[in-house]
Design a protein around this motif. Structure first.
Motif, PDB file in Angstrom:
ATOM      1  N   ARG A   3      -9.173  -3.722   1.372  1.00  0.00           N
ATOM      2  CA  ARG A   3      -8.904  -2.329   1.709  1.00  0.00           C
ATOM      3  C   ARG A   3      -9.103  -1.462   0.476  1.00  0.00           C
ATOM      4  O   ARG A   3      -8.693  -1.826  -0.625  1.00  0.00           O
TER       5      ARG A   3
ATOM      6  N   ILE B  62      -8.107   2.341  -0.631  1.00  0.00           N
ATOM      7  CA  ILE B  62      -7.276   3.468  -0.229  1.00  0.00           C
ATOM      8  C   ILE B  62      -7.462   4.586  -1.236  1.00  0.00           C
ATOM      9  O   ILE B  62      -7.412   4.357  -2.447  1.00  0.00           O
TER      10      ILE B  62
ATOM     11  N   MET C 233      -2.473   7.715   7.521  1.00  0.00           N
ATOM     12  CA  MET C 233      -3.678   7.310   6.819  1.00  0.00           C
ATOM     13  C   MET C 233      -4.852   7.386   7.775  1.00  0.00           C
ATOM     14  O   MET C 233      -4.759   6.938   8.903  1.00  0.00           O
TER      15      MET C 233
ATOM     16  N   GLU D 124      -8.811   6.501   8.605  1.00  0.00           N
ATOM     17  CA  GLU D 124      -9.888   5.596   8.203  1.00  0.00           C
ATOM     18  C   GLU D 124     -11.197   6.338   8.207  1.00  0.00           C
ATOM     19  O   GLU D 124     -12.026   6.188   9.096  1.00  0.00           O
TER      20      GLU D 124
ATOM     21  N   TYR E 147      -6.744   8.349   2.668  1.00  0.00           N
ATOM     22  CA  TYR E 147      -7.929   7.907   3.390  1.00  0.00           C
ATOM     23  C   TYR E 147      -8.147   6.440   3.069  1.00  0.00           C
ATOM     24  O   TYR E 147      -7.816   5.979   1.985  1.00  0.00           O
ATOM     25  N   ALA E 148      -8.717   5.721   4.034  1.00  0.00           N
ATOM     26  CA  ALA E 148      -8.871   4.288   3.811  1.00  0.00           C
ATOM     27  C   ALA E 148     -10.171   3.767   4.384  1.00  0.00           C
ATOM     28  O   ALA E 148     -10.786   4.384   5.261  1.00  0.00           O
TER      29      ALA E 148
ATOM     30  N   VAL F 178       0.850  -1.194   0.000  1.00  0.00           N
ATOM     31  CA  VAL F 178       0.000   0.000   0.000  1.00  0.00           C
ATOM     32  C   VAL F 178       0.883   1.241   0.000  1.00  0.00           C
ATOM     33  O   VAL F 178       0.683   2.165  -0.793  1.00  0.00           O
TER      34      VAL F 178
END
Lengths: 110, 157
Positions: free
Chosen positions: B131, B133, B54, B56, B142-143, B45
């Motif tokens: 995931r 991303i 990152m 969430e 952002y994830a 990633v």
């Protein structure tokens, strides 16, 4: 696979200038990962998948996708596009064996 | 006589020393091995999307909770973010942790996209974390992480 590279692009029929529209596209492709084995011979089926998708609208790139082999066979893609004026949407799918498949669609603005 | 004893002691000490080194190295090696799959995906990633903090939030994955057929798992990724010329979502990538090739797809968008939302259908070998991303043009990440259960795998025959 028969019909490989045959594509279909869907755009909304009624578009006003400035609208953000959803583009949906399908292409026929086996999307072989290279990890699968032929059950009868035990030999690996060579990888054959689309790794690059490029969408252009009136010549300008609007979306680009890098794909791995994990995308399903006969891949579907959907993305959004802001349409300011009428034009031609062109989507090009390229695979790891040098195959290139092109689909075009006219977007009319009311 | 005393010389012999010393030799024995040295060799014994040496033996303990080497044993200690072996156990220590096993402990060091053992821990990363356990969490290896996840670490690899984290590294992947960072490699494809750029490293950095990152958060969430903002990203939503729309996908089935249980996918009956791992060969075709529809996934839609929506990012709640403006698409202005100087502040937009530049790319969205989908990773499946337990696939042999975790990176499934990466979409590069432009400010002309109007909306940061993409959809595709992907293959999943088995139940796994998925995931999504998103990266802005300014490098913010952002994830969203979802677990998708797979009853019939889509990799291999």
């Amino acid at each position: 696979m028969a019909n490989i590279g045959k594509s279909k692009i869907r755009v909304p029929r009624k578009v006003k200038a400035g609208d953000v529209v959803e583009i949906k596209a399908l292409v026929r492709h086996p999307m072989e990962t290279g990890l699968r084995k032929n059950k009868k011979t035990g030999k690996k089926i060579p990888a054959h998948y689309i790794n690059m998708v490029t969408a252009t609208f009136n010549g300008a790139t609007v979306m680009e996708a890098e794909w791995g082999a994990a995308v399903s066979a006969d891949p579907y893609i959907s993305f959004f596009l802001k349409v300011d004026k009428a034009g031609t949407l062109k989507i090009v799918w390229k695979d790891n064996k040098g195959g290139e498949f092109v689909g075009t669609k006219m977007i009319n603005v009311q | 006589m005393s010389k012999q004893w010393i030799e024995k002691a040295i060799s014994r000490r040496g033996l303990f020393k080497s044993l200690g080194v072996i156990t220590a190295s096993a402990a060091v090696l053992g821990i990363p091995q356990k969490g290896r799959a996840g670490d690899d995906v984290d590294a992947l990633v960072a490699k494809t999307m750029g490293s950095g903090p990152m958060e969430e939030k903002r990203v939503t994955i729309e996908a089935p909770i249980i996918a009956e057929n791992g060969k075709v798992v529809p996934i839609k990724v929506m990012v709640d973010h403006p698409m202005d010329a100087d502040n937009f979502i530049q790319s969205i990538a989908i990773f499946v942790d337990k696939n042999p090739i975790p990176m499934a797809a990466k979409f590069n968008l432009t400010a002309n996209s109007g909306k940061a939302q993409v959809a595709a259908r992907i293959k999943m070998g088995k139940t796994s974390k998925v995931r999504a991303i998103a990266r802005t043009n300014t490098g913010k990440l952002y994830a969203a992480i979802n677990e998708i259960k797979v009853t019939i795998g889509g990799c291999g025959g």
